[in-house]
Design an enzyme around this catalytic site. Structure first.
Site, PDB file in Angstrom:
ATOM      1  N   PRO A  44       0.813  -1.226   0.000  1.00 21.01           N
ATOM      2  CA  PRO A  44       0.000   0.000   0.000  1.00 21.01           C
ATOM      3  C   PRO A  44       0.843   1.272   0.000  1.00 21.01           C
ATOM      4  CG  PRO A  44      -0.818  -1.561   1.635  1.00 21.01           C
ATOM      5  CD  PRO A  44       0.445  -2.143   1.089  1.00 21.01           C
ATOM      6  N   GLU A  58       7.831 -10.950 -17.481  1.00 26.47           N
ATOM      7  CA  GLU A  58       6.541 -10.324 -17.156  1.00 26.47           C
ATOM      8  C   GLU A  58       6.251  -9.139 -18.083  1.00 26.47           C
ATOM      9  OE1 GLU A  58       4.395  -7.983 -13.488  1.00 26.47           O
ATOM     10  OE2 GLU A  58       6.051  -9.313 -12.988  1.00 26.47           O
ATOM     11  N   GLN A  66     -12.194   8.422 -46.237  1.00 27.13           N
ATOM     12  CA  GLN A  66     -10.722   8.436 -46.226  1.00 27.13           C
ATOM     13  C   GLN A  66     -10.138   8.762 -44.844  1.00 27.13           C
ATOM     14  OE1 GLN A  66      -8.448  11.439 -48.446  1.00 27.13           O
ATOM     15  NE2 GLN A  66      -7.490   9.747 -49.522  1.00 27.13           N
TER      16      GLN A  66
END
Ligand SMILES: Cc1cc2nc3c(=O)[nH]c(=O)nc-3n(C[C@H](O)[C@H](O)[C@H](O)COP(=O)(O)OP(=O)(O)OC[C@H]3O[C@@H](n4cnc5c(N)ncnc54)[C@H](O)[C@@H]3O)c2cc1C
Length: 388
Positions: free
Chosen positions: A130, A243, A280
């Site tokens: 935290p 990771e 476009q």
């Protein structure tokens, strides 16, 4: 381009995985997104199919396959369009299990890695606290040796699978006075006295449970230490390469999903007497987005190839996550725009995709931290070496 990296067996694996996800996972996604709980049966089915074991040794029930099987698993999971479901699966299979495999003793592997491969046990990796996640070395959770036990006190937050998993791989300080040289890695059973978890409500990744976890005098046997004491920081840093590449691959795959869906939508939606894919302004935007994604994907495959060759690709994996997550956020934002009002409606896939994608530049190292790492390497000449 794909054939440089993927052979016939890879393609067959992709097809069978895609069929499996369509049949066994997709019908449940809406429910899991609403409840924030992925039912147990699917973990077991993933185990039965061998999906959790593709990167792990045969000795413990895995298949020891090359990294491109993992690339396929990650890509196809993104195409289910539930960042939360995908995260729950890969956090178990590549965050928690990577530590078990690399640092766990034979006994730990038998007790945790084998049942993780069969899907009987689900794991999570608890690093963030935290009081700060980017500053890993600043963690406050401690593990103090007392006789034949470690006693763990502290808290972790934002942990994927943090509430419903069966075991927790956690980082804690064994020698707080040594800063980042005093961190160690442990494995804990969920039901050990003193562990409590609270589920957090969040913007996206809604199918996954994200937990805040408290450790109050949790006593664990000495043999639950993984690897060497005080080597936790280098172990964590070492696995960040994989990771971060995972998060880069996830990002290019969800971008592809967004583009594929959007092009289909544009070919059917009409305005001013023609389908909107004839305007476009929109065509050029889609051309730019497709180009950016293709470049990320090509780069990510190259990094995966080098990692598979056992190169320590810290800089490249960091670049992969930094750039691919940035591109994904832009691609998804722009694709949502192509759907007009429908982009904002939950029945259409772009709304969830936008929410889920936003975690890309935050989780597993924020973009600011990634830029710091790259800057240190390219400007200061810093060289990161693997721990093992
Ligand atoms: C849904 C979700 C799932 C997650 N899953 C996991 C998990 O399974 N396991 C786990 O351990 N963690 C997990 N995380 C935590 C995630 O990795 C951290 O949130 C992330 O590393 C950032 O840490 P923090 O939130 O404490 O932000 P802080 O570190 O407080 O950063 C706040 C801001 O300051 C910036 N900042 C900080 N330091 C610097 C600096 N030196 N230079 C410039 N800018 C800086 C950051 O980039 C950020 O913008 C998850 C998070 C979420 C939201």
């Amino acid at each position: 381009m794909e054939s440089i990296y993927f052979n016939e067996e890879h393609h067959l694996f992709r097809e069978s995985l895609r069929d499996f996800l369509k049949k066994e996972v997709v019908p449940h996604i809406e429910k899991w997104e609403k409840t924030g709980t992925i039912e147990r049966f699917i973990w077991e089915k993933f185990g039965e199919m061998g999906f959790f074991g593709i990167a792990y040794p045969e000795k413990y029930g895995g298949m020891d396959l090359d990294l491109f099987y993992t690339v396929i698993l990650l890509e196809e999971l993104q195409k289910v369009n539930s960042g939360g479901f995908a995260a729950a699966i890969w956090a178990h299979a590549y965050l928690a299990m990577t530590h078990l495999n690399k640092e766990g003793s034979h006994e730990i592997k038998e007790r945790y890695l084998t049942p993780s491969i069969t899907g009987e046990k689900i794991g999570c990796l608890c690093i963030t606290e935290p009081f700060g996640g980017s500053d890993v070395a600043g963690m406050r959770t401690t593990a103090v040796k007392k006789g034949d036990k470690y006693v763990i006190n502290g808290s972790k937050t934002f942990i994927t699978n943090g509430v419903y998993s069966d075991y927790l791989v956690i980082a804690a300080k064994t020698s707080p006075e040594l800063g980042n040289k005093g961190i160690s890695i442990f494995v804990l059973d969920r039901d050990m006295p003193g562990i409590s978890a609270t589920k957090l409500d969040k913007l996206g990744w809604r199918a996954s449970d994200t937990g805040e976890i408290a450790f109050d005098n949790v006593e664990i046997p000495l043999e639950n230490l993984m690897g060497e004491e005080n080597m936790g920081f280098p172990y964590i840093m070492q696995h960040f390469a994989l990771e971060r590449l995972i998060m880069g691959i996830n990002a290019h795959a969800r971008s592809e999903f967004a583009i594929e869906y959007t092009l289909q939508y544009m070919s059917e939606r009409e305005a001013f007497g023609r389908t909107i894919d004839k305007f476009q302004a929109l065509r050029h935007t889609m051309a730019d987005l497709a180009t950016e994604v293709e470049i990320c994907k090509t780069f990510n495959y190259t990094v995966a190839y080098r990692l598979n060759q056992k190169e320590y690709v810290v800089k490249e994996a960091t670049m992969s996550k930094l750039q691919s997550t940035k591109v994904a956020d832009n691609v998804i934002y722009q694709c949502l725009q192509m759907l007009g009002g429908y982009g904002y409606i939950e029945e259409y896939p772009l709304a969830r995709l936008l929410r889920d994608s936003r975690l890309g530049p935050i989780g597993g190292g924020t973009s600011e931290i990634l830029r710091e790492i790259i800057a240190k390497m390219i400007i200061d000449g810093k060289d990161y070496k693997p721990a093992t």
